[in-house]
Design a protein around this motif. Structure first.
Motif, PDB file in Angstrom:
ATOM      1  N   ARG A   1      -2.266  13.615 -18.181  1.00  0.00           N
ATOM      2  CA  ARG A   1      -1.948  13.419 -16.768  1.00  0.00           C
ATOM      3  C   ARG A   1      -2.925  14.120 -15.839  1.00  0.00           C
ATOM      4  N   TYR A   2      -3.352  15.319 -16.234  1.00  0.00           N
ATOM      5  CA  TYR A   2      -4.135  16.146 -15.304  1.00  0.00           C
ATOM      6  C   TYR A   2      -5.569  16.421 -15.762  1.00  0.00           C
ATOM      7  N   GLY A   3      -5.936  15.938 -16.911  1.00  0.00           N
ATOM      8  CA  GLY A   3      -7.300  16.196 -17.368  1.00  0.00           C
ATOM      9  C   GLY A   3      -7.509  17.586 -17.930  1.00  0.00           C
ATOM     10  N   THR A   4      -6.431  18.266 -18.294  1.00  0.00           N
ATOM     11  CA  THR A   4      -6.554  19.579 -18.943  1.00  0.00           C
ATOM     12  C   THR A   4      -7.284  19.396 -20.275  1.00  0.00           C
ATOM     13  N   ARG A   5      -8.212  20.320 -20.573  1.00  0.00           N
ATOM     14  CA  ARG A   5      -9.099  20.111 -21.714  1.00  0.00           C
ATOM     15  C   ARG A   5      -8.955  21.216 -22.763  1.00  0.00           C
TER      16      ARG A   5
ATOM     17  N   VAL B   1       0.667  25.998 -17.929  1.00  0.00           N
ATOM     18  CA  VAL B   1       1.688  25.297 -17.140  1.00  0.00           C
ATOM     19  C   VAL B   1       2.468  26.281 -16.265  1.00  0.00           C
ATOM     20  N   GLN B   2       2.651  27.510 -16.729  1.00  0.00           N
ATOM     21  CA  GLN B   2       3.377  28.487 -15.907  1.00  0.00           C
ATOM     22  C   GLN B   2       2.532  28.984 -14.737  1.00  0.00           C
ATOM     23  N   LEU B   3       1.227  29.094 -14.910  1.00  0.00           N
ATOM     24  CA  LEU B   3       0.376  29.471 -13.766  1.00  0.00           C
ATOM     25  C   LEU B   3       0.584  28.484 -12.615  1.00  0.00           C
ATOM     26  N   GLU B   4       0.777  27.227 -12.970  1.00  0.00           N
ATOM     27  CA  GLU B   4       1.071  26.201 -11.953  1.00  0.00           C
ATOM     28  C   GLU B   4       2.482  26.364 -11.406  1.00  0.00           C
ATOM     29  N   ASP B   5       3.449  26.476 -12.307  1.00  0.00           N
ATOM     30  CA  ASP B   5       4.849  26.436 -11.875  1.00  0.00           C
ATOM     31  C   ASP B   5       5.283  27.721 -11.167  1.00  0.00           C
TER      32      ASP B   5
ATOM     33  N   GLY C   1      -4.001  24.352 -13.661  1.00  0.00           N
ATOM     34  CA  GLY C   1      -3.905  25.546 -14.509  1.00  0.00           C
ATOM     35  C   GLY C   1      -5.100  25.730 -15.430  1.00  0.00           C
ATOM     36  N   GLY C   2      -5.576  24.641 -16.012  1.00  0.00           N
ATOM     37  CA  GLY C   2      -6.729  24.720 -16.917  1.00  0.00           C
ATOM     38  C   GLY C   2      -7.978  25.212 -16.207  1.00  0.00           C
ATOM     39  N   PRO C   3      -8.397  24.520 -15.121  1.00  0.00           N
ATOM     40  CA  PRO C   3      -9.571  24.996 -14.384  1.00  0.00           C
ATOM     41  C   PRO C   3      -9.394  26.407 -13.825  1.00  0.00           C
ATOM     42  N   TYR C   4      -8.168  26.782 -13.461  1.00  0.00           N
ATOM     43  CA  TYR C   4      -7.915  28.129 -12.947  1.00  0.00           C
ATOM     44  C   TYR C   4      -8.256  29.169 -14.014  1.00  0.00           C
ATOM     45  N   VAL C   5      -7.817  28.931 -15.232  1.00  0.00           N
ATOM     46  CA  VAL C   5      -8.143  29.843 -16.330  1.00  0.00           C
ATOM     47  C   VAL C   5      -9.649  29.849 -16.590  1.00  0.00           C
ATOM     48  N   ALA C   6     -10.237  28.656 -16.611  1.00  0.00           N
ATOM     49  CA  ALA C   6     -11.674  28.556 -16.907  1.00  0.00           C
ATOM     50  C   ALA C   6     -12.521  29.248 -15.839  1.00  0.00           C
ATOM     51  N   SER C   7     -11.977  29.390 -14.622  1.00  0.00           N
ATOM     52  CA  SER C   7     -12.729  30.050 -13.545  1.00  0.00           C
ATOM     53  C   SER C   7     -12.835  31.551 -13.748  1.00  0.00           C
ATOM     54  N   GLY C   8     -12.083  32.083 -14.699  1.00  0.00           N
ATOM     55  CA  GLY C   8     -12.101  33.529 -14.918  1.00  0.00           C
ATOM     56  C   GLY C   8     -11.051  34.278 -14.114  1.00  0.00           C
ATOM     57  N   ALA C   9     -10.237  33.539 -13.358  1.00  0.00           N
ATOM     58  CA  ALA C   9      -9.258  34.191 -12.476  1.00  0.00           C
ATOM     59  C   ALA C   9      -8.259  35.050 -13.236  1.00  0.00           C
ATOM     60  N   THR C  10      -7.992  34.703 -14.499  1.00  0.00           N
ATOM     61  CA  THR C  10      -6.947  35.422 -15.236  1.00  0.00           C
ATOM     62  C   THR C  10      -7.521  36.537 -16.121  1.00  0.00           C
ATOM     63  N   GLY C  11      -8.819  36.726 -16.072  1.00  0.00           N
ATOM     64  CA  GLY C  11      -9.456  37.756 -16.891  1.00  0.00           C
ATOM     65  C   GLY C  11      -9.507  39.093 -16.169  1.00  0.00           C
TER      66      GLY C  11
ATOM     67  N   CYS D   1       3.620  31.756 -26.099  1.00  0.00           N
ATOM     68  CA  CYS D   1       3.837  31.277 -27.463  1.00  0.00           C
ATOM     69  C   CYS D   1       2.676  30.372 -27.889  1.00  0.00           C
ATOM     70  N   PHE D   2       2.106  29.668 -26.914  1.00  0.00           N
ATOM     71  CA  PHE D   2       0.911  28.845 -27.131  1.00  0.00           C
ATOM     72  C   PHE D   2       0.059  28.921 -25.866  1.00  0.00           C
ATOM     73  N   THR D   3      -1.222  28.612 -26.006  1.00  0.00           N
ATOM     74  CA  THR D   3      -2.113  28.680 -24.847  1.00  0.00           C
ATOM     75  C   THR D   3      -1.566  27.855 -23.684  1.00  0.00           C
ATOM     76  N   TYR D   4      -1.095  26.662 -24.000  1.00  0.00           N
ATOM     77  CA  TYR D   4      -0.654  25.757 -22.937  1.00  0.00           C
ATOM     78  C   TYR D   4       0.492  26.330 -22.117  1.00  0.00           C
ATOM     79  N   SER D   5       1.358  27.134 -22.729  1.00  0.00           N
ATOM     80  CA  SER D   5       2.515  27.625 -21.981  1.00  0.00           C
ATOM     81  C   SER D   5       2.071  28.529 -20.825  1.00  0.00           C
TER      82      SER D   5
END
Lengths: 385, 130
Positions: free
Chosen positions: A158-162, A294-298, A307-317, A287-291
């Motif tokens: 749906r969102y192009g998460t990779r 999806v929670q960063l969004e929700d 959520g995927g691009p947000y993580v890839a941007s380094g924001a969560t590091g 429990c898994f990477t995806y969880s």
């Protein structure tokens, strides 16, 4: 909710060693973690009048742990059925009991030999309970990594998460675990290592999945004013929320890319009087990477689908705008079914997280399994006291 | 696969109908809502008069996985599990294994196939809608 906000506190945290084979019973793990948490708070088992846990038949019940530690006649207890989705609800309910005066000192624990005795994935374990299992298990579909992989692929479509987004998250959390002496996995990994790891259930590889861990973790909950007189800096419970979302099979047409957290988050933030921008550090149920994605969004840290691009941007590091799973999470520290996320948030707010300390952390979010397996979730917002 | 469904008093008749290769869900007599899995009460109008409604055995792939880890004793080859949203009952999803070598595509139109396990049990699996 002014009657609840900041009235209770986490006064102590305790862990056992995290391992792949504890060599001891879950009862022993529970006792060890509870005693460690009480020691951390400067209290003893004689001070305890409330006991709480969550479990799915794989731990020691409060009715066993209490007597084993000489905690007789507790005035309040909770033996909550359920997995990760209720992990934070247990602490919320303990805080309610303390705020209401039904108990003064509650220990919340989770003890689990999740590698050596009761593997969640099915090996050596019966099928999970629940009326929907009969429509899934005959197809070989019942293990959490399979279920989460199913939801992850819907989000990808749906969102192009990779896969790279999942991989970046795993790599970032491992880098955090390298700085955590408790962590089971302390060897850094690269994105290549992620892509080289074997398939578990496509689209998930091994490094998308949490560790299966033997261990226990415990927390001491008491009144905020009392916590100020105890050994450690108090960490206030600003908000606790739990509740339901849609069942993706029986609930009627629910969108599987949105979790129960999307409904819970506004209540949680309103209770605490803060929004996502005020959260300094987040320990998000992985429990898994995806969880996490999806929670960063929700929970409102990025737009739906980002959520995927947000993580890839380094924001969560480290040094990012929202450091996430500073302990390495279930993916790299170990799996103590949600309680070790709360304990890490406490450590960050006390300022005793050592090499992984987030500078100036004052408000933390800690979350539970977002409601994919059972249609409910729970979360806490904690504040430096 | 080696796991038989553990049916309950709500679901047993649905499984019996699958064994007769009937493709049905429940339809509420009061508000017409189609529902699956089987339940006594309608989740929309909370009444409990209903009947089995035959519907078209087609849908779209909502998502799918390829399971590699040997979660089931004795099953070592990878297999595909699909989640299918039913064309005639878009609030309902069913699961199943994939009945083709070529992997599914999310959104793909599919048709149910009944796989006979034995006299008492058939399973609903899925293949592309030709």
């Amino acid at each position: 909710m002014r009657g609840f906000r900041d009235r209770t506190a986490v006064a102590g945290v305790g862990y056992t060693r995290l391992s792949k084979n504890s060599g001891v019973s879950t009862l022993t793990l529970a006792c060890e973690a509870v005693l460690a948490a009480l020691e951390d708070a400067g209290l003893t088992a004689d001070d305890v009048d409330g006991i709480a846990t969550h479990r799915v038949g794989d731990s020691a019940a409060p009715s066993v742990v209490g007597p084993a530690l000489g905690i007789h006649r507790p005035s309040w207890y909770l033996d909550q059925f359920g997995g990760g989705s209720v992990s934070h609800a247990v602490v919320g309910q303990a805080a309610l009991a303390v705020a209401a005066g039904m108990a003064e000192t509650v220990v919340c624990y989770r003890a689990i030999n999740a590698r050596s005795e009761f593997r969640m994935g099915g090996t050596g374990r019966g099928l999970p309970p629940g009326p929907e299992v009969q429509y899934q298990a005959p197809y070989g579909y019942f293990a959490p990594p399979q279920q989460y992989a199913m939801f992850a692929r819907a989000h990808m479509a749906r969102y192009g998460t990779r896969p790279e987004h999942f991989g970046r998250l795993a790599v970032t959390q491992r880098a955090n675990a390298v700085k955590n002496p408790r962590a089971l996995m302390r060897v850094p990994i690269t994105l290549d290592d992620y892509f080289d790891s074997r398939w578990i259930a496509e689209p998930f590889r091994l490094l998308d999945c949490c560790l299966e861990t033997d261990g226990a973790c415990a927390l001491v909950i008491t009144r905020a004013d009392r916590a100020r007189d105890l050994r450690r800096p108090p960490v206030l419970i600003s908000a606790a929320a739990w509740g339901g979302g849609d069942s993706f099979m029986s609930g009627g047409g629910a969108d599987t890319t949105v979790t129960a957290a999307a409904e819970l988050a506004p209540r949680l933030y309103r209770q605490a009087g803060v929004g996502p921008a005020e959260i300094d550090v987040a320990e998000i149920y992985d429990c898994f990477t995806y969880s996490v994605i999806v929670q960063l969004e929700d929970y409102g840290f990025c737009a739906k689908g980002e959520g995927g691009p947000y993580v890839a941007s380094g924001a969560t590091g480290p040094g990012g705008e929202l450091p996430v799973n500073t302990h390495g999470g279930f993916l790299s520290e170990g799996y103590v079914h949600g309680v070790n996320h709360i304990a890490e948030a406490v450590s960050q707010l006390r300022g005793d997280a050592g090499d992984r300390q987030v500078d100036g952390a004052e408000v933390a979010l800690s979350t539970a399994q977002p409601g994919y397996i059972l249609p409910a979730t729970s979360a806490l917002i904690l504040r430096k006291g | 696969m080696s796991v038989r469904p553990v049916t309950d008093r709500d679901s047993a008749e649905w499984w019996e109908r699958v064994a007769r290769h009937e493709f049905v869900v429940q339809r509420c007599d009061s508000c017409g809502t189609l529902r699956f899995p089987a339940r006594a009460y309608c989740h929309r109008c909370r009444t409990r008069r209903w009947h089995w409604q035959p519907i078209g055995p087609t849908g779209r792939v909502e998502s799918w996985i390829v399971s590699h880890q040997p979660f089931l004793a004795g099953v070592t080859e990878p297999y595909v599990v699909v989640t299918v949203r039913l064309a005639d009952a878009p609030e309902c999803v069913m699961y199943g294994n994939w009945d083709r070598r070529e992997p599914p595509v999310t959104g793909q139109s599919v048709r149910a196939v009944f796989t006979v396990v034995d006299e008492e049990l058939s399973l609903i699996n899925w293949r592309p809608l030709e």
